[in-house]
Design an enzyme around this catalytic site. Sequence first.
Site, mmCIF file in Angstrom:
data_model
loop_
_atom_site.group_PDB
_atom_site.id
_atom_site.type_symbol
_atom_site.label_atom_id
_atom_site.label_comp_id
_atom_site.label_asym_id
_atom_site.label_seq_id
_atom_site.Cartn_x
_atom_site.Cartn_y
_atom_site.Cartn_z
ATOM 1 N N ALA B 46 -88.499 -19.343 61.237
ATOM 2 C CA ALA B 46 -88.816 -19.335 62.665
ATOM 3 C C ALA B 46 -88.910 -17.897 63.165
ATOM 4 O O ALA B 46 -87.993 -17.096 62.952
ATOM 5 C CB ALA B 46 -87.746 -20.093 63.441
ATOM 6 N N ILE B 137 -71.375 -4.893 51.596
ATOM 7 C CA ILE B 137 -70.021 -4.829 51.038
ATOM 8 C C ILE B 137 -69.296 -6.146 51.233
ATOM 9 O O ILE B 137 -69.161 -6.618 52.359
ATOM 10 C CB ILE B 137 -69.194 -3.713 51.711
ATOM 11 C CG1 ILE B 137 -69.929 -2.387 51.654
ATOM 12 C CG2 ILE B 137 -67.818 -3.601 51.069
ATOM 13 C CD1 ILE B 137 -69.261 -1.290 52.459
ATOM 14 N N LYS B 206 -67.604 -4.996 65.147
ATOM 15 C CA LYS B 206 -67.102 -5.238 63.796
ATOM 16 C C LYS B 206 -65.578 -5.221 63.776
ATOM 17 O O LYS B 206 -64.945 -5.988 63.048
ATOM 18 C CB LYS B 206 -67.690 -4.213 62.843
ATOM 19 C CG LYS B 206 -69.199 -4.429 62.656
ATOM 20 C CD LYS B 206 -69.882 -3.214 62.070
ATOM 21 C CE LYS B 206 -71.373 -3.480 61.849
ATOM 22 N NZ LYS B 206 -72.101 -2.235 61.513
#
Lengths: 436, 436
Positions: B46, B137, B206
């Site tokens: 999409a 990672i 994060k």
Amino acid sequence: MIEYRSIRVGLLGAGSVGSQVARLLLEHADELEQRVGARLELVGIAVRDTSAKRDVELPAELLTTDAESLILGSDIVIELVGGIEPARSLVLQAIGSGADVVTGNKALLASHGPELFAAAEQVGAQLSYEAAVAGAIPIIRPLRESLAGDRVDRILGIVNGTTNFILDRMDTTGASLEDALATATELGYAEADPTADIGGYDAAQKAAILASLAFHTSVPVEAVHREGITEVSADQVESARRAGYVVKLLAICERLTDPETGDEGVSARVYPALVPRSHPLAAVHGANNAVFVEASAAGPLMFYGAGAGGVQTASAVLGDLVAIARRRVSGGPGTAESTQAEVPVLEIGRITTRYAITLEVTDEPGVLEQIARIFALHGVSVEQLQQSVSEGSQRATLVIGTHEAKESALAETVAALAQSPVVASVASVLRVEGAL
Amino acid sequence: MIEYRSIRVGLLGAGSVGSQVARLLLEHADELEQRVGARLELVGIAVRDTSAKRDVELPAELLTTDAESLILGSDIVIELVGGIEPARSLVLQAIGSGADVVTGNKALLASHGPELFAAAEQVGAQLSYEAAVAGAIPIIRPLRESLAGDRVDRILGIVNGTTNFILDRMDTTGASLEDALATATELGYAEADPTADIGGYDAAQKAAILASLAFHTSVPVEAVHREGITEVSADQVESARRAGYVVKLLAICERLTDPETGDEGVSARVYPALVPRSHPLAAVHGANNAVFVEASAAGPLMFYGAGAGGVQTASAVLGDLVAIARRRVSGGPGTAESTQAEVPVLEIGRITTRYAITLEVTDEPGVLEQIARIFALHGVSVEQLQQSVSEGSQRATLVIGTHEAKESALAETVAALAQSPVVASVASVLRVEGAL
């Protein structure tokens, strides 16, 4: 607190790792229960001698010498007995009885992995072994799951803490192998009989496990080329240092194509090698471990931490235990090992490496030409050559770095050099790995 | 080859990561099928504009602008749209329709994580997000599973490649922030509007995700203390270098006890800090990422690699995809997030840190005494003090390193110093982290 049903955990072995696993399970029972959604009930600890002295005091009522009965009463069995037998039979019995198994037994996996994984797959049991390689460092799960959609091309691992401690000490203090080993023994980093470590046997077992996992195939420990650090000299370490390298015992797992036949293959090998100072592995000091992984999509990755130690390794065991317990709570069978690829393991002669060769030669005209001819004859290309003459000596020292060449060609070159009349001695031959 | 049934994968978004995911899924279909035990069939991609130019050429017949229909026809939905809406609605719709979801959307998780995890748990769907933090990672899975039986005490992460590139360049070349940013932009490491990176917003998202996961609680991005690198000067970097430190933008997640109340809490914060050169994080160069984890049993661990990049991040997405697909093949629901702990997030003033403060002071007798009194008044203990006087100047430069103290006391000390008549200017205030 919510009351959960409990999961019965049977522990086999109460050595330095096992006793820490028991302690953590007992001390952190409430916290683990919250995370798992069920009580992890340590139902027993099988040992050889219930009255033996241990690092950690364990509840006497949990100790038993009857491992088989303990297994029958356990949902998850943790095998920390070590060695092949009776560990192998006990793990098979646990799988057969419907239990999931956590093990930290690298010797067992390196020699009987396929048998155990097949047994687990047949009944949908989980067999987890994060603790078997690089202690506390999560490397099995990342390889098995995080990189499952990628293609691992290469692994360079510092997977033996004892030898890394010794080589690091030789590098930083100039000590001889003998003296560095003595220090390692004194500080408890080396065992009374250090053969398994300095002979590279321990690293070879780990290389077999890592290669099998990374390449989705089966690499038995017998197929791992193994050289230990027993021949590494203080001179070699010092020359390496001056040239911008450090000597490390590496476990190397590589996916490659046979240059002659074009066949796909894998290589697993352990030897001391020169690693450039700028490589992340060069900064791994002391008894630490690190695994450097090169994957096609992900690029280079490194996993670093404590490679041994009772409580550190116990962390890896508990991680596996919690993952299995969560699976049991949510339902569903274990995940099988994916070893469908069955890629052939190439013997050492068929891989390509680079050599750093140090020669003592007679200091007279024409010597360089003769040396160069020997390399050319074997199809090995010289990348670098450095000659030094000590004053008043009739000998010169040649340090030669080769380009990548077939290992067999390099070995033949070294053999021919040793027989050349102009070569007084082949002082050192080390492979070079991790070029950036 | 054995024929497996297929699993329908719907991809939302075809930007730099999405287009690489599509490419890898199509190119490695056979290999992935072997690993999963079922065909991963990419049923649609999409996008907003099917005719837009892309990094990777994608089969036109897979492109659609109808994300909702695609979701309804998918077993697993990969959300790489980014941003909050429509990503949030699409993920909720996917979960509601019985699909499992893989996302790399850090903004969405940092602000709506609890809502999404609760929705997934309710229906037994898996919501995986390895790609949301530190690109390729593997850090989410190790924290979530490998360390699930351990207790994470602290995370120090270099989780933004752009700012690490800039700070590394300032450190190695002496460049100003402006010049280093220009280079980063030129080389494609920084976006046209670099605010999200250099302002620390990306790192804060994060940090929220890492802290929530590591401490089994819910840390919203609004609770993360955030300072960017916009105030970091070439002088600061140079002074740090001379003192044996390097300036890094760190995402710090810490479990701690409030020194006054004795309450358990967690802290999540982002700021540029001085890191000792000997710390493994100091060796993380360029646009690389690394996450340093301190766990009670495992000890220090580090995970290192590429923190961004389309194909690198695609590796993390595929790892999640394969893990979910394997689970679907073997049966069993997804694993829920464990956020039961609900530990309070302590505001920045209540944590303890160390400061390195550089002051320009008037060079006259009694100045040191007055400075020392200000520190003492606020209960902050000085660990180190260095004074230098430029010849012919009436000013002296004082560099003061403190012992650990409450952040609020340190802030008050700096405010008082700024108002002191003997202080000409507070030239630099940086926290010190990662003392070994």
